[in-house]
Design an enzyme around this catalytic site. Sequence first.
Site, PDB file in Angstrom:
ATOM      1  N   CYS A  62      54.542  83.897  43.244  1.00 39.89           N
ATOM      2  CA  CYS A  62      52.995  84.448  43.419  1.00 39.89           C
ATOM      3  C   CYS A  62      52.898  85.327  44.417  1.00 39.89           C
ATOM      4  O   CYS A  62      51.805  86.182  44.556  1.00 39.89           O
ATOM      5  CB  CYS A  62      52.023  83.329  43.319  1.00 39.89           C
ATOM      6  SG  CYS A  62      52.276  82.328  41.913  1.00 39.89           S
TER       7      CYS A  62
ATOM      8  N   HIS B  74      44.865  86.505  45.381  1.00 41.27           N
ATOM      9  CA  HIS B  74      45.841  85.937  44.178  1.00 41.27           C
ATOM     10  C   HIS B  74      44.811  85.295  43.348  1.00 41.27           C
ATOM     11  O   HIS B  74      44.046  84.307  43.654  1.00 41.27           O
ATOM     12  CB  HIS B  74      46.975  85.159  44.919  1.00 41.27           C
ATOM     13  CG  HIS B  74      47.763  84.070  43.749  1.00 41.27           C
ATOM     14  ND1 HIS B  74      48.120  84.906  42.688  1.00 41.27           N
ATOM     15  CD2 HIS B  74      47.815  82.921  43.674  1.00 41.27           C
ATOM     16  CE1 HIS B  74      48.771  84.188  41.806  1.00 41.27           C
ATOM     17  NE2 HIS B  74      48.835  82.960  42.619  1.00 41.27           N
TER      18      HIS B  74
ATOM     19  N   ASN C 121      46.746  82.254  35.942  1.00 40.44           N
ATOM     20  CA  ASN C 121      47.753  82.578  37.110  1.00 40.44           C
ATOM     21  C   ASN C 121      48.715  83.676  36.523  1.00 40.44           C
ATOM     22  O   ASN C 121      49.777  82.898  35.835  1.00 40.44           O
ATOM     23  CB  ASN C 121      48.013  81.490  37.746  1.00 40.44           C
ATOM     24  CG  ASN C 121      48.916  81.899  39.092  1.00 40.44           C
ATOM     25  OD1 ASN C 121      49.444  82.759  39.194  1.00 40.44           O
ATOM     26  ND2 ASN C 121      49.025  80.615  39.917  1.00 40.44           N
TER      27      ASN C 121
HETATM   28  O1  UT7 Z   1      50.115  80.194  42.763  1.00 41.97           O
HETATM   29  C1  UT7 Z   1      49.689  78.894  43.222  1.00 41.97           C
HETATM   30  C2  UT7 Z   1      49.878  78.270  41.958  1.00 41.97           C
HETATM   31  N1  UT7 Z   1      49.285  76.794  41.902  1.00 41.97           N
HETATM   32  C3  UT7 Z   1      47.866  76.561  42.197  1.00 41.97           C
HETATM   33  O2  UT7 Z   1      47.081  77.452  42.566  1.00 41.97           O
HETATM   34  C4  UT7 Z   1      47.546  75.109  41.976  1.00 41.97           C
HETATM   35  C5  UT7 Z   1      46.456  74.807  43.075  1.00 41.97           C
HETATM   36  N2  UT7 Z   1      45.885  73.393  42.641  1.00 41.97           N
HETATM   37  C6  UT7 Z   1      44.989  73.455  41.750  1.00 41.97           C
HETATM   38  O3  UT7 Z   1      44.483  74.500  41.100  1.00 41.97           O
HETATM   39  C7  UT7 Z   1      44.207  72.058  41.215  1.00 41.97           C
HETATM   40  O4  UT7 Z   1      44.847  71.053  42.124  1.00 41.97           O
HETATM   41  C8  UT7 Z   1      44.575  71.637  39.766  1.00 41.97           C
HETATM   42  C9  UT7 Z   1      43.615  72.572  39.008  1.00 41.97           C
HETATM   43  C10 UT7 Z   1      45.882  72.093  39.441  1.00 41.97           C
HETATM   44  C11 UT7 Z   1      44.164  70.377  39.448  1.00 41.97           C
HETATM   45  O5  UT7 Z   1      42.919  70.065  39.914  1.00 41.97           O
HETATM   46  P1  UT7 Z   1      42.447  68.711  40.640  1.00 41.97           P
HETATM   47  O6  UT7 Z   1      41.133  68.686  40.973  1.00 41.97           O
HETATM   48  O7  UT7 Z   1      43.255  68.859  41.847  1.00 41.97           O
HETATM   49  O8  UT7 Z   1      42.957  67.592  39.782  1.00 41.97           O
HETATM   50  P2  UT7 Z   1      43.996  66.732  39.815  1.00 41.97           P
HETATM   51  O9  UT7 Z   1      45.317  66.922  39.671  1.00 41.97           O
HETATM   52  O10 UT7 Z   1      43.533  65.450  41.009  1.00 41.97           O
HETATM   53  O11 UT7 Z   1      43.620  65.754  38.389  1.00 41.97           O
HETATM   54  C12 UT7 Z   1      42.483  65.002  38.334  1.00 41.97           C
HETATM   55  C13 UT7 Z   1      42.576  64.252  36.802  1.00 41.97           C
HETATM   56  C14 UT7 Z   1      43.685  63.584  36.618  1.00 41.97           C
HETATM   57  O12 UT7 Z   1      43.647  62.380  35.792  1.00 41.97           O
HETATM   58  P3  UT7 Z   1      43.623  60.968  36.369  1.00 41.97           P
HETATM   59  O13 UT7 Z   1      44.827  60.718  37.050  1.00 41.97           O
HETATM   60  O14 UT7 Z   1      42.284  61.131  37.760  1.00 41.97           O
HETATM   61  O15 UT7 Z   1      43.085  60.193  35.241  1.00 41.97           O
HETATM   62  C15 UT7 Z   1      44.967  64.399  35.740  1.00 41.97           C
HETATM   63  O16 UT7 Z   1      45.701  63.770  34.956  1.00 41.97           O
HETATM   64  O17 UT7 Z   1      42.890  65.410  35.866  1.00 41.97           O
HETATM   65  C16 UT7 Z   1      43.743  65.218  34.899  1.00 41.97           C
HETATM   66  N3  UT7 Z   1      44.280  66.438  34.418  1.00 41.97           N
HETATM   67  C17 UT7 Z   1      43.632  67.130  33.353  1.00 41.97           C
HETATM   68  N4  UT7 Z   1      42.686  66.384  32.423  1.00 41.97           N
HETATM   69  C18 UT7 Z   1      42.588  67.388  31.365  1.00 41.97           C
HETATM   70  C19 UT7 Z   1      45.411  67.347  34.986  1.00 41.97           C
HETATM   71  N5  UT7 Z   1      45.359  68.410  34.336  1.00 41.97           N
HETATM   72  C20 UT7 Z   1      44.435  68.414  33.132  1.00 41.97           C
HETATM   73  C21 UT7 Z   1      44.301  69.061  32.020  1.00 41.97           C
HETATM   74  N6  UT7 Z   1      43.013  68.628  31.188  1.00 41.97           N
HETATM   75  N7  UT7 Z   1      44.667  70.259  31.803  1.00 41.97           N
END
Ligand code: UT7
Length: 319
Positions: A113, A246, A276
């Site tokens: 990225c 980005h 993204n």
């Molecule tokens: O170029 C760089 C590319 N990558 C990035 O920019 C990623 C950077 N990180 C992020 O953007 C965030 O960490 C995410 C958007 C990927 C995730 O957000 P988060 O607030 O860190 O959520 P999390 O990973 O802590 O997940 C919270 C909950 C989990 O459920 P439990 O374990 O709390 O029950 C996940 O399983 O959200 C769940 N979850 C979803 N729920 C509905 C994860 N993906 C999804 C989804 N829909 N698509």
Amino acid sequence: MSYARIRGTGSYLPERVVTNTELEGRIDTSDEWIVSRTGIEARHVAADDELTSDLALHAARAALEAAGREAGEVDLIIVATTTPDMVFPSTACIVQHKLGAGEAAAFDVQAVCTGFIYALSVAERMVATGAHRCALVVGAEVFSRLLDWNDRRTCVLFGDGAGAVVISRDDEPGLLASHLGADGSQGHILRVTGGIAEGVVRGNPFIEMDGQAVFRLAVRALGESAERVLTEAGLAADAIDWFIPHQANLRIIRALADRIGLPFERVVTTVAHHGNTSAASVPLALDTAVRDGRVRTGQTLLLQGVGGGMTWGSLLLRY
Ligand code: UT7
């Protein structure tokens, strides 16, 4: 002393749009979750017969037209991509041929990225030294092909697209300061391990990501990187007319604007419309802001990228 300036921008998004609502019908997710955690509302997905070089070609032609240049005037093509058409030839060579850009030097940059930031930084030096006269720098990706569409943690985040700029020599500086960084020890937090060996894919061909670790690294590394380029240029944050980060996650973008000390009105965000798009995201956002009249000649821009590697970087530019 000679310098290089951006002369024109272009971008392209594939026709097919996949909305959050469509994904709700396919996997266990919701529009509310995706929008509140990322700011993404939709992403574009390339047709089965559309390759990275096809997306790049559309963006390149638009950038050349905006710059008032013919393909034959280009003597350097750099394509930033993580999703090349094939192992080799490079996507840049394929674009050169499709574009009819004579025997322009052509190569790819792979910094995921951050690829466009790395590529523009390299191209700027190659033009400013006088080695090349007119460079085409493209970020183009078909990230949809690296997605496991059953993995809700990753498939909602990414999309396909391309963005391009044309740069050429100038008497006034275009690049005010730059900083590129990488930390290979963090490669495991965002990666695709698959590779081709003996005719088969070895390893996982889909994206693996520790989202929270990427989030933390992005805010820290890009915050520090912004401070470095501002210090190098002897400018304060309020000298930045437009921050073009980005386009991965609106929460990361907001955290960065706060850390740099920029009001959100000066931040260009397009992530809602295309998710993204990896190396394409910064030139896509730049082209959007140029074409809608926000970015104008003489303004100061901060461009930033962060991605797999982990890699990151900042370019402070006079547009
Ligand atoms: O170029 C760089 C590319 N990558 C990035 O920019 C990623 C950077 N990180 C992020 O953007 C965030 O960490 C995410 C958007 C990927 C995730 O957000 P988060 O607030 O860190 O959520 P999390 O990973 O802590 O997940 C919270 C909950 C989990 O459920 P439990 O374990 O709390 O029950 C996940 O399983 O959200 C769940 N979850 C979803 N729920 C509905 C994860 N993906 C999804 C989804 N829909 N698509």
